[in-house]
Design a protein around this motif. Structure first.
Motif, PDB file in Angstrom:
ATOM      1  N   GLY A 140       0.859  -1.171   0.000  1.00  0.00           N
ATOM      2  CA  GLY A 140       0.000   0.000   0.000  1.00  0.00           C
ATOM      3  C   GLY A 140       0.896   1.221   0.000  1.00  0.00           C
ATOM      4  O   GLY A 140       2.112   1.098  -0.182  1.00  0.00           O
ATOM      5  N   PHE A 141       0.304   2.355   0.211  1.00  0.00           N
ATOM      6  CA  PHE A 141       1.104   3.568   0.227  1.00  0.00           C
ATOM      7  C   PHE A 141       1.123   4.162   1.626  1.00  0.00           C
ATOM      8  O   PHE A 141       0.105   4.141   2.321  1.00  0.00           O
ATOM      9  CB  PHE A 141       0.561   4.585  -0.768  1.00  0.00           C
ATOM     10  N   GLY A 142       2.268   4.640   2.028  1.00  0.00           N
ATOM     11  CA  GLY A 142       2.398   5.250   3.351  1.00  0.00           C
ATOM     12  C   GLY A 142       1.615   6.536   3.419  1.00  0.00           C
ATOM     13  O   GLY A 142       1.510   7.252   2.433  1.00  0.00           O
ATOM     14  N   PRO A 143       1.059   6.827   4.575  1.00  0.00           N
ATOM     15  CA  PRO A 143       0.198   7.995   4.662  1.00  0.00           C
ATOM     16  C   PRO A 143       0.944   9.323   4.537  1.00  0.00           C
ATOM     17  O   PRO A 143       0.398  10.291   4.044  1.00  0.00           O
ATOM     18  CB  PRO A 143      -0.455   7.850   6.034  1.00  0.00           C
ATOM     19  N   LYS A 144       2.188   9.348   4.948  1.00  0.00           N
ATOM     20  CA  LYS A 144       2.877  10.642   4.985  1.00  0.00           C
ATOM     21  C   LYS A 144       3.610  10.941   3.691  1.00  0.00           C
ATOM     22  O   LYS A 144       3.305  11.872   2.976  1.00  0.00           O
ATOM     23  CB  LYS A 144       3.864  10.656   6.151  1.00  0.00           C
ATOM     24  N   ASP A 145       4.604  10.084   3.385  1.00  0.00           N
ATOM     25  CA  ASP A 145       5.465  10.386   2.250  1.00  0.00           C
ATOM     26  C   ASP A 145       5.085   9.586   1.020  1.00  0.00           C
ATOM     27  O   ASP A 145       5.799   9.625   0.026  1.00  0.00           O
ATOM     28  CB  ASP A 145       6.931  10.123   2.634  1.00  0.00           C
ATOM     29  N   MET A 146       3.957   8.890   1.067  1.00  0.00           N
ATOM     30  CA  MET A 146       3.482   8.106  -0.067  1.00  0.00           C
ATOM     31  C   MET A 146       4.504   7.065  -0.517  1.00  0.00           C
ATOM     32  O   MET A 146       4.601   6.748  -1.687  1.00  0.00           O
ATOM     33  CB  MET A 146       3.167   9.028  -1.255  1.00  0.00           C
ATOM     34  N   SER A 147       5.268   6.545   0.427  1.00  0.00           N
ATOM     35  CA  SER A 147       6.229   5.519   0.047  1.00  0.00           C
ATOM     36  C   SER A 147       5.514   4.187  -0.041  1.00  0.00           C
ATOM     37  O   SER A 147       4.457   3.986   0.530  1.00  0.00           O
ATOM     38  CB  SER A 147       7.324   5.446   1.103  1.00  0.00           C
ATOM     39  N   LEU A 148       6.111   3.270  -0.794  1.00  0.00           N
ATOM     40  CA  LEU A 148       5.522   1.933  -0.921  1.00  0.00           C
ATOM     41  C   LEU A 148       5.707   1.207   0.402  1.00  0.00           C
ATOM     42  O   LEU A 148       6.812   1.127   0.912  1.00  0.00           O
ATOM     43  CB  LEU A 148       6.230   1.170  -2.044  1.00  0.00           C
ATOM     44  N   GLU A 149       4.617   0.679   0.927  1.00  0.00           N
ATOM     45  CA  GLU A 149       4.660   0.037   2.242  1.00  0.00           C
ATOM     46  C   GLU A 149       4.166  -1.385   2.124  1.00  0.00           C
ATOM     47  O   GLU A 149       3.116  -1.640   1.541  1.00  0.00           O
ATOM     48  CB  GLU A 149       3.725   0.792   3.194  1.00  0.00           C
ATOM     49  N   LEU A 150       4.924  -2.292   2.709  1.00  0.00           N
ATOM     50  CA  LEU A 150       4.515  -3.692   2.694  1.00  0.00           C
ATOM     51  C   LEU A 150       3.404  -3.876   3.708  1.00  0.00           C
ATOM     52  O   LEU A 150       3.581  -3.632   4.892  1.00  0.00           O
ATOM     53  CB  LEU A 150       5.716  -4.573   3.040  1.00  0.00           C
ATOM     54  N   LYS A 151       2.220  -4.298   3.247  1.00  0.00           N
ATOM     55  CA  LYS A 151       1.076  -4.426   4.154  1.00  0.00           C
ATOM     56  C   LYS A 151       0.899  -5.868   4.600  1.00  0.00           C
ATOM     57  O   LYS A 151       0.516  -6.120   5.729  1.00  0.00           O
ATOM     58  CB  LYS A 151      -0.201  -3.968   3.448  1.00  0.00           C
ATOM     59  N   HIS A 152       1.091  -6.801   3.706  1.00  0.00           N
ATOM     60  CA  HIS A 152       0.814  -8.189   4.052  1.00  0.00           C
ATOM     61  C   HIS A 152       1.622  -9.102   3.141  1.00  0.00           C
ATOM     62  O   HIS A 152       1.851  -8.786   1.979  1.00  0.00           O
ATOM     63  CB  HIS A 152      -0.679  -8.469   3.875  1.00  0.00           C
ATOM     64  N   VAL A 153       2.051 -10.222   3.702  1.00  0.00           N
ATOM     65  CA  VAL A 153       2.752 -11.239   2.901  1.00  0.00           C
ATOM     66  C   VAL A 153       1.915 -12.502   2.947  1.00  0.00           C
ATOM     67  O   VAL A 153       1.584 -13.007   4.014  1.00  0.00           O
ATOM     68  CB  VAL A 153       4.161 -11.516   3.455  1.00  0.00           C
ATOM     69  N   ILE A 154       1.554 -12.993   1.784  1.00  0.00           N
ATOM     70  CA  ILE A 154       0.859 -14.279   1.706  1.00  0.00           C
ATOM     71  C   ILE A 154       1.955 -15.325   1.566  1.00  0.00           C
ATOM     72  O   ILE A 154       2.603 -15.431   0.521  1.00  0.00           O
ATOM     73  CB  ILE A 154      -0.106 -14.310   0.523  1.00  0.00           C
ATOM     74  N   MET A 155       2.175 -16.061   2.644  1.00  0.00           N
ATOM     75  CA  MET A 155       3.277 -17.019   2.659  1.00  0.00           C
ATOM     76  C   MET A 155       2.897 -18.246   1.852  1.00  0.00           C
ATOM     77  O   MET A 155       1.734 -18.658   1.833  1.00  0.00           O
ATOM     78  CB  MET A 155       3.597 -17.442   4.095  1.00  0.00           C
ATOM     79  N   ASP A 156       3.902 -18.851   1.219  1.00  0.00           N
ATOM     80  CA  ASP A 156       3.733 -20.123   0.509  1.00  0.00           C
ATOM     81  C   ASP A 156       2.519 -20.122  -0.411  1.00  0.00           C
ATOM     82  O   ASP A 156       1.694 -21.042  -0.386  1.00  0.00           O
ATOM     83  CB  ASP A 156       3.621 -21.279   1.506  1.00  0.00           C
ATOM     84  N   ALA A 157       2.390 -19.076  -1.183  1.00  0.00           N
ATOM     85  CA  ALA A 157       1.267 -19.015  -2.109  1.00  0.00           C
ATOM     86  C   ALA A 157       1.432 -20.073  -3.194  1.00  0.00           C
ATOM     87  O   ALA A 157       0.483 -20.759  -3.558  1.00  0.00           O
ATOM     88  CB  ALA A 157       1.162 -17.620  -2.710  1.00  0.00           C
ATOM     89  N   HIS A 158       2.663 -20.197  -3.699  1.00  0.00           N
ATOM     90  CA  HIS A 158       2.951 -21.215  -4.714  1.00  0.00           C
ATOM     91  C   HIS A 158       4.340 -21.749  -4.422  1.00  0.00           C
ATOM     92  O   HIS A 158       5.234 -20.977  -4.091  1.00  0.00           O
ATOM     93  CB  HIS A 158       2.897 -20.613  -6.117  1.00  0.00           C
ATOM     94  N   ASN A 159       4.513 -23.067  -4.573  1.00  0.00           N
ATOM     95  CA  ASN A 159       5.792 -23.596  -4.115  1.00  0.00           C
ATOM     96  C   ASN A 159       6.920 -23.482  -5.133  1.00  0.00           C
ATOM     97  O   ASN A 159       8.052 -23.790  -4.816  1.00  0.00           O
ATOM     98  CB  ASN A 159       5.644 -25.015  -3.574  1.00  0.00           C
ATOM     99  N   LYS A 160       6.632 -23.069  -6.350  1.00  0.00           N
ATOM    100  CA  LYS A 160       7.748 -22.823  -7.276  1.00  0.00           C
ATOM    101  C   LYS A 160       7.753 -21.366  -7.721  1.00  0.00           C
ATOM    102  O   LYS A 160       8.086 -21.048  -8.849  1.00  0.00           O
ATOM    103  CB  LYS A 160       7.626 -23.745  -8.489  1.00  0.00           C
TER     104      LYS A 160
END
Lengths: 255, 660
Positions: B427-447
């Motif tokens: 997503g985007f950070g509220p202040k400086d509009m930097s790219l922010e990691l919001k969530h990681v979907i672990m092991d979505a695909h194994n390759k």
């Protein structure tokens, strides 16, 4: 869904990539002036006397009380709960609503009531000091109260009740035994039989006890240990039986 | 279908902008002597860019493979460039006329790779150095444009020679350096000979990475400086071939000296700019004093009014330092494809150019917005402003490769697929509009996740993996215990049909159907509500891309078999097949929103604009130097953006027929 205050990529469009420009370091525009003045006329007040200030005009003369402090105007005090208070008692001049007026003569009736009233008996008191300090007698315990109670000296009813209950239970039990005797289902153990059993139990116990005494002190192997434990258990059981026989004189045996 | 003879003549697509720079070429970034242009390589092209006016670019493309070295003559009339090629072939050197930007001469003499090139002082000769498999130095005459003579660059016991510098005094002298070799050469034109003389380094063993000539500054000190991988600078007398001194004697530069540039002679001695492998740029004074008995003593000091410059976060080698004119301003190129402009007076740096340094795996536009775009490469996601060509935001995650991007229509969530099998939601950070990691979907695909797509409301992700699974995820937007906003993903369907990687997923606009192209020769149309296969298309190819065609009742596919297929989604039957490329796979295709045009690109390095109904190429875009990986048509149909394996981003102007 996401709320609207969250930033999106479209906000980036408005972001102007401006380089952060530091504002120039502040320098006063009087800097040069100050420098010159400081260098040239150093501390003019010291030699030239106090600074020359314009004299106030004659129209602006000093007036009465002008130099006194200006106090704020006084405010009347009010209780904070004044609005919440109940209305005052009406004064004697207040005319009652709708001209209502009672005909009762309060003075007369009060006097008559008091005159005809039975006087109140004085309470019992006792004085405990020679100065005559009196206290109520009744709660003090000096007055004998329980002796004058109606049921004084009688057996309490709960005891008689209890006695009766026991008696009834015994009777029921006797009746039950008698019933069984009658049917031949029960037999009372005679005194000789009881003594013989008791003796037998005791000899048994003695036998085991002798053997037990002859056991080795240290039960080092499993069979020895087992044997000791078994004998202990047997002796305990015999002791319990002996106690049972000694406790009860009359023993019934159900066929 | 139209016959061979009445094919409508294809026009060239006009190139609007190139964002790219190959920073790995040593001394690849040059400033032309006219002080107005910079010259740099990008894949197999050379780009000449105006410094003053933004985005005025000129592309020289004659090379057949990556350009490995460039040189400009001192008078600025000529440009010479060398390339590498496949093993066993001759690598060519091309001489360009700068004014007309035309190739004058092509010289094929070196084997496999041209390592370095240089013009002599007055432009009489061009000296070229062959690579590892060639190992020779060749001198070319500029009047006849013919080779004069060649010679092995080093003695047999020495290693590879990798750098070259010409004398600033005469045309007839030059120096080569490399692994434990450093030679000064003289050209004897009458006898068509070059004569080397080895320098005496004493007991030192060094690998020379760059040479800077300063022999014209002081008649008593005909020196040249050599940067080494050890991290020191050797100073050698050109006339006597004797090592004078090496600086610094202690605290050598970490990761070696990779670029050197002499600025001027000051009262303190030689003032030089030093770029190191650790990414620092310093401006040092080397003062020389002679003691009795011909002993030379040197003092090596950084200029007192500034500190050596280094980027705060990145550590990438400085590969080139190019002075503008005498050196009041200079440009620095790094291996990570960044270009900085330095002001010499206060020694401040300004980032002027950022480019991708490895293959750009995906490029997307936000919905309905053509001014911004997102790209991803190994370990990076970037947001660009397309109108200015500037990078706006960047997210860095080392050692992972981002394969695919998708952005929701509201522009608030960006879903990315990575080669470690995770999907990362940004997503985007509220202040400086930097790219922010919001969530990681672990092991979505194994390759590894190879394809992602988002539906119109932005709460459903469809992902494809290297193992062939297509999975549907629900994005749940909620708050955690502390009342902070959080995103969670829940797996809805896992659909196992593909036997090989999933290369692309497209969703139909009603969100009920999607199509996935697979490397197992199938393209599958899925029912998203039930999570089952609706239809399948078979072909003897590795499908690379798929698009929804006319009224979303057809799909068009492309793959390694050079063909473009039109298929019916209803029953999976083929409607039409076109020959999409003469050679090489077609890697990607994109279609306009009104489905009247589509573009394809691939290993052919050509971008082709097709009419959907007629199935004919109307425009061809030439300019890519490596195979095209992704293409997107901007939402306003005004430009096309294509990215390639060399990290270049090319922006093309759409023809007027498309805009209407």
């Amino acid at each position: 869904m996401t709320s609207y205050d969250e930033p999106s990529i479209y906000n980036l469009l408005a972001v102007e990539e401006t380089k952060e420009q530091k504002p120039k370091k502040y320098t006063s525009k009087f800097r040069q002036n100050v420098k010159q003045e400081y260098a040239s006329g150093r501390d003019p007040n010291k030699t030239m006397g106090p600074a020359k200030v314009a004299v106030p005009p004659p129209t602006d003369f000093l007036k009465k009380h002008e130099k006194e402090p200006q106090l704020p105007t006084k405010e009347t005090f009010k209780y904070p709960d004044e609005e919440r208070r109940r209305p005052a008692v009406p004064s004697k001049d207040d005319t009652p609503l709708m001209g209502l007026k009672t005909t009762k003569n309060f003075i007369c009736t009060n006097a008559v009531e008091n005159i005809t009233a039975v006087p109140k008996l004085p309470g019992k008191k006792y004085a405990d000091t020679r100065h005559g300090d009196t206290h109520d007698l009744v709660p003090s315990g000096y007055e004998p109260v329980y002796v004058h109670k109606k049921e004084f000296g009688e057996v309490p009813t709960y005891l008689t009740k209890r006695k009766e209950e026991i008696k009834r239970a015994q009777e029921e039990y006797d009746q039950y035994i008698a019933e069984h005797f009658r049917r031949g289902a029960l037999r009372q153990l005679t005194e000789e039989e009881r003594a013989a059993i008791l003796d037998g139990l005791k000899t048994n116990w003695e036998d085991i006890h002798d053997q037990y005494q002859g056991l080795s002190v240290v039960p080092d192997t499993a069979p020895k240990k087992n044997r000791k434990e078994r004998m202990e258990a047997q002796m305990k059981q015999l002791e319990r039986d002996i106690e049972l026989f000694q406790k009860h004189k009359i023993i019934y045996i159900g066929n | 279908m139209a016959g061979e003879d009445d094919v409508i003549d294809t026009k060239e697509l006009e190139l609007e902008r190139i964002i790219g720079f190959n920073g790995k070429v040593p001394s690849g970034l040059l400033v032309h002597p006219d002080r107005e242009h910079i010259v740099y390589p990008l894949g197999c092209n050379i780009i000449i860019e105006d410094i003053t006016k933004e985005a005025k670019q000129c592309i020289l493309s004659k090379h057949t493979n990556n350009v490995t070295c460039i040189a400009v003559s001192n008078d600025g009339r000529y440009l010479v460039s060398g390339q590498e090629t496949h093993m066993g072939f001759k690598a060519s050197i091309i001489l360009w006329d700068y004014a007309s930007k035309e190739a004058i001469q092509k010289w094929d003499l070196h084997k496999v790779k041209v390592e370095a090139l240089a013009f002599s002082k007055n432009g009489k000769y061009v000296i070229s150095l062959g690579g590892q498999d060639d190992g020779s130095v060749v001198v070319w005459d500029m009047t006849t444009k013919e080779p004069i003579c060649g010679s092995p660059a080093q003695v047999e016991s020495a290693g590879i020679t990798s750098c070259l510098a010409t004398s600033n005094v005469t045309d007839e002298e030059f120096v080569t350096g490399g692994e434990t070799t450093l030679r000064v050469w003289t050209i004897d034109k009458e006898n068509r000979k070059i004569r080397p003389s080895n320098t005496n380094l004493g007991g030192l063993k060094r690998v020379i990475t760059c040479i800077e000539m300063v022999d014209d500054q002081d008649a008593k000190m005909p020196y040249f400086f050599c940067g080494t991988t050890t991290g020191d600078i050797l100073c050698i007398n050109k006339n006597t071939n004797i090592l004078q001194f090496e600086v610094p004697s202690k605290n050598k530069f970490s990761l070696g000296v990779t670029a050197l540039s002499f600025v001027k002679m000051t009262s303190k001695g030689f003032n030089i700019l030093v770029g190191t492998g650790a990414g620092t740029v310093g401006n040092f004074d080397i003062s020389v004093c002679f003691e009795n008995g011909n002993k030379v003593k040197a003092v090596f000091k950084h200029r007192s009014d500034a500190q050596p410059w280094k980027h705060e976060e990145e550590t990438s080698a400085i590969t080139s330092i190019a002075k503008r004119g005498a050196g009041h301003q200079f440009f620095v190129g790094t291996a990570h494809s960044q270009v900085y402009k330095f002001q010499f007076a206060d020694f401040t740096a300004e980032l002027v150019k950022t480019c991708h340094s490895c293959p750009v795996n995906d490029v997307i536009f936000p919905f309905g917005l053509s001014q911004l775009m997102l790209t991803c490469q190994q370990g990076e996601i970037r947001v660009w402003n397309l109108t200015t060509g500037r990078e706006l935001r960047r997210f860095v995650l080392a050692n992972k490769i981002c394969n695919a991007l998708a952005i929701s229509r509201d522009g608030k969530t960006i879903v990315t697929g990575w080669n470690d099998g995770k999907m990362r939601v940004f997503g985007f950070g509220p202040k400086d509009m930097s790219l922010e990691l919001k969530h990681v979907i672990m092991d979505a695909h194994n390759k590894g996740v190879t394809a992602v797509a988002l539906n119109t409301s932005g709460d459903t992700i469809i992902s494809g993996g290297g193992e062939g699974m297509v999975r549907v995820w629900d994005l749940v937007f909620g708050t955690d215990l502390k009342g902070k906003k959080e995103i969670r993903a829940e797996l809805r369907h896992s659909m196992k049909e593909h036997k090989n990687f999933v290369s692309e997923i497209v969703i139909r606009s009603n969100d009920k159907e999607c199509a996935s192209a697979g490397g197992d020769g199938t393209t599958i149309v899925w029912d998203l509500t039930k999570g089952i296969r609706k239809n399948v298309v078979f072909a003897n190819t590795l499908f690379k891309s798929v698009c929804y065609g006319e009224e979303e009742l057809q799909i068009i596919t492309c793959g390694t078999d050079h063909k473009i297929g039109y298929w019916e989604t209803f029953d999976g039957s083929m409607v039409r097949e076109l020959e999409g490329a003469k050679a090489g796979a077609i890697s990607f295709m994109d279609i306009t929103t009104d489905k009247s045009y589509f573009v394809t690109g691939g290993e052919e390095k050509l971008l082709k604009l097709w009419l959907y109904r007629e199935g004919e190429v109307t425009h061809v875009g030439r300019g890519h130097s490596a195979s095209i990986l992704r293409i997107r048509i901007a939402p306003d149909n005004r430009s096309i953006v294509s990215v390639s394996e060399d990290g270049a981003i090319l922006q093309w102007k759409c023809p007027n027929s498309l805009m209407g």
